[in-house]
Design an enzyme around this catalytic site. Sequence first.
Site, PDB file in Angstrom:
ATOM      1  CB  VAL A  95      -0.955  -0.043   1.096  1.00  0.00           C
ATOM      2  CG1 VAL A  95      -1.863   1.126   1.187  1.00  0.00           C
ATOM      3  CG2 VAL A  95      -1.906  -1.182   1.037  1.00  0.00           C
ATOM      4  N   PRO A  96       0.830   2.131  -0.878  1.00  0.00           N
ATOM      5  CG  PRO A  96       0.032   3.057  -3.044  1.00  0.00           C
ATOM      6  CD  PRO A  96      -0.285   2.011  -2.078  1.00  0.00           C
ATOM      7  CB  CYS A  97       0.529   4.297   3.484  1.00  0.00           C
ATOM      8  SG  CYS A  97       2.040   3.451   3.894  1.00  0.00           S
ATOM      9  CG  HIS A  98       4.966   6.431  -0.072  1.00  0.00           C
ATOM     10  ND1 HIS A  98       4.783   4.836  -0.033  1.00  0.00           N
ATOM     11  CD2 HIS A  98       4.956   6.813  -1.471  1.00  0.00           C
ATOM     12  CE1 HIS A  98       4.942   4.639  -1.476  1.00  0.00           C
ATOM     13  NE2 HIS A  98       5.127   5.665  -2.164  1.00  0.00           N
TER      14      HIS A  98
END
Length: 103
Positions: A54-57
Site C-alpha cells: 500500500v503506497p501510504c506514503h
Amino acid sequence: MPTQFQEQVYALCKQIPKGKVSTYGAIAKALNKRGHAARAVGQALNKNPYAPSVPCHRVVSSDASIGGFGFGGTVPKIELLEKEGIQVHNGKVVRFKSVLYTF
DNA sequence: CTCTTGACCGACG
DNA sequence: CCGTCGGCCAAGA
C-alpha cells in the site's frame, strides 16, 4: 486479519496512481462520507499490514504537509515522493492541488 | 461497556 | 502566520 474499515482504506490507497497524492480527509470522506474520520484513516494506515503493497506514503495531510508518519520520519518519505515525481519542498507538497487525486 | 489514544481537519483568536 | 479548542471515527486496554 484487518478490519473491513482498514481494507477499505488500503484499497483506496492502492487506487492512488503514481505521481499523485491524496489526503486523509479525502479518503475519510470517500469511505465514511461524513465530516472528518481522517483520524480513523490515519490509524488504519499506521497499522498498515500491507506496508510495501500500500503506497501510504502518497497520502498526506490536507494542509499539503507530509504529516507525521513513523516510517523513520518524514524525510525518507519526501525522497520517495520526489522519486515518484511529486515535488516536496519545506515539508510541503508543491503543486499539491495539481497532484491531488480525488476518488 | 467505558476510557484513552492517534500518520487528522476546520474554525477561532 | 501561529497557537489553541473542539469535533469526528475507529481500535486497543
